[in-house]
Write an enzyme that holds these catalytic residues in place. Sequence first.
Site, short mmCIF file in Angstrom:
data_model
loop_
_atom_site.label_atom_id
_atom_site.label_comp_id
_atom_site.label_asym_id
_atom_site.label_seq_id
_atom_site.Cartn_x
_atom_site.Cartn_y
_atom_site.Cartn_z
N CYS A 45 1.95 1.01 7.79
CA CYS A 45 0.34 0.49 7.68
C CYS A 45 0.25 -0.05 6.18
CB CYS A 45 -1.11 2.20 7.66
SG CYS A 45 -2.37 1.88 7.73
N LYS A 94 6.82 6.01 3.31
CA LYS A 94 6.07 4.98 3.31
C LYS A 94 5.58 4.84 1.90
CE LYS A 94 0.34 3.78 4.14
NZ LYS A 94 -0.16 4.75 4.44
N GLU A 143 0.76 6.42 13.13
CA GLU A 143 0.52 6.67 11.66
C GLU A 143 0.52 8.30 11.68
OE1 GLU A 143 -0.73 5.96 7.01
OE2 GLU A 143 -0.90 4.96 8.89
#
Length: 636
Positions: free
Chosen positions: A171, A115, A46
């Site tokens: 994540c 994300k 990430e």
Amino acid sequence: MKYGFIKTAAATPKIRVTDCKYNAKAIVEQAETASKFSTALIVFPELCITGYTCSDLFLQSTLLKSAEEAVEYVCKNTAGLDEIIVIGAPIACNSSLYNCAAVIYKGKILGIVPKINIPNYSEFYEVRHFASGNNICKKINYAGQNDILFTSNQIFRCKNITEFTFAVEICEDLWVPNSPSLKLALGGAAIICNLSSSDDLIGKAEYRRDLVKMQSGKLCCGYVYCDSGFGESTTDMVFSGQNIICENATILSESERFKQEIIYGDIDVSKLWSERRRSNTYIGNEEDINFVDFDMEKRTTNLFRKFSESPFVPGEKDDLDSRCQEILTIQATGLATRLAHTKINNVVLGLSGGLDSTLALIVCVHAFDMLGLDRKNIHTVTMPCFGTTVRTKSNAEKLSEAYGTSFYDIDITKAVRQHFSDIGHDESLTNITYENSQARERTQILMDLSNKFNGLVIGTGDLSELALGWATYNGDHMSMYAVNVSIPKTLVRYITAYEAQKSPEPLRSVLNDILNTPVSPELLPPDDDGKISQKTEELVGPYELHDFFLYYLVRFGFSPSKIYYIAVKAFDGKYTKETIKKWLVTFLRRFFTQQFKRSCLPDGPKVGSVTLSPRSDWRMPSDATVQMWLDELEKQ
């Protein structure tokens, strides 16, 4: 990608926070390294272009511009690589900044995935900098390229390798209850990539590992998890670079923590699709999914993946011991339940001194102990005839004595000879009639004794014999409850060995001698030295090969050519290619022609994921032809 194997990689480069040029070069270097191993898909951490720990510097236009230039550098310098590269970068879109993954192939950005779940608790405060990418779907211009799809709802799929599909989450998306990967997997993604910057805390590594493993199992997918490591700021957090590659709840590869390395995992996407089709509760849904197609040349994957010679048997001793105990408990509980239900307190068991009947006796003993029944109600019977050796007969008697069961020695030679006379068979002709007459006479005795003692006849045949049809129809093929019906021959040996190691003398010695006895039905006369002359594996082939074939044919529906391909790798140095192919042909022919024996099996407990019971997992017409499978193998 031949046979559905996709080589994936997770790479954690050493980075410098905010040094985008340095980070881009490190990414390209690792991508080039992975490409040498024919990697098809490589995932980086990430925000690896900038570093995850830039904090308020993410709001600096200088950093964002440098990040964009670095992504462009990665595109240009990986254009000659035939691998998908997934990298993390902060990307501004209109008035918001997003934590994104850029999916790059041959210099082109196939798509950008923002994300969705932005953490803002404990040590995380991403909301300060990043907006959620939920419900966004648009096209943007970025890194010198135009009309790039910008959305979390996209699946990338290979045009000429249709089973190779993947998607991305980032994540925290994994840690929330409603992970984006749920929708993406149901939408058709066989592999999920996760770009992560998960800091390390005491106990977190185990939790993270379990989370990745279980997500891949729940979604029946491959999961490539790549974590940040050395170079991130340690002002408040430390990152270990714990990279994990899983396939359907199995860890294929995991990095050593706090060590920068590339890990590889050969994900079998064809197996994943087979598993999804096998489960009627895995319901796909392509609604609101955007598909992005790409072309990748189909090539043979140089597999790093290892295949166990014994897929039914756990590799680690602790796992093996616990598995053996669990199996024995399942078998014994099945028998105990049947005895309690029928209110029967006796069983009758043909005890030959071989492995299968030994395991059946072990199960009976455990079941009787569960119910608090007298072991003398276990009636063990040895029935010597033309092929019985002193060794096996002696071991049968010693085994019964050691377990404290009732024992009967009934010689069937005279009865079988009478039968030969009745049907006009010449005893010197040791053919199938000669052999099966003995097996059926033994079954008749067991059935009649069960009436005498008001007991159940316990079947001893195992899963491998059922697959091959290596049983006399209405002979040892028949019983009133078959306790070994889903235990393959290779596992029978391990369970018996487990029982031996925890047993006192003299039981241990008897069990060990039985383990060292050649597998045989003992239906033909012994040799001149009184030893077993009829060895099963010389006739039908090695059971370890047949169990390997059985596992992959029934459990995953693999084609014969793929089974052959992985068998050659699994048994490299042990069997030649020609030997493996020979016995695979034998297995396929017998498996198809002997289905009629499996269609009328007695009841027995399901123990593992592979079973041939016609009432549960395996339904097959007895008249199915094997030719298509043999033809497919010949194309190999």
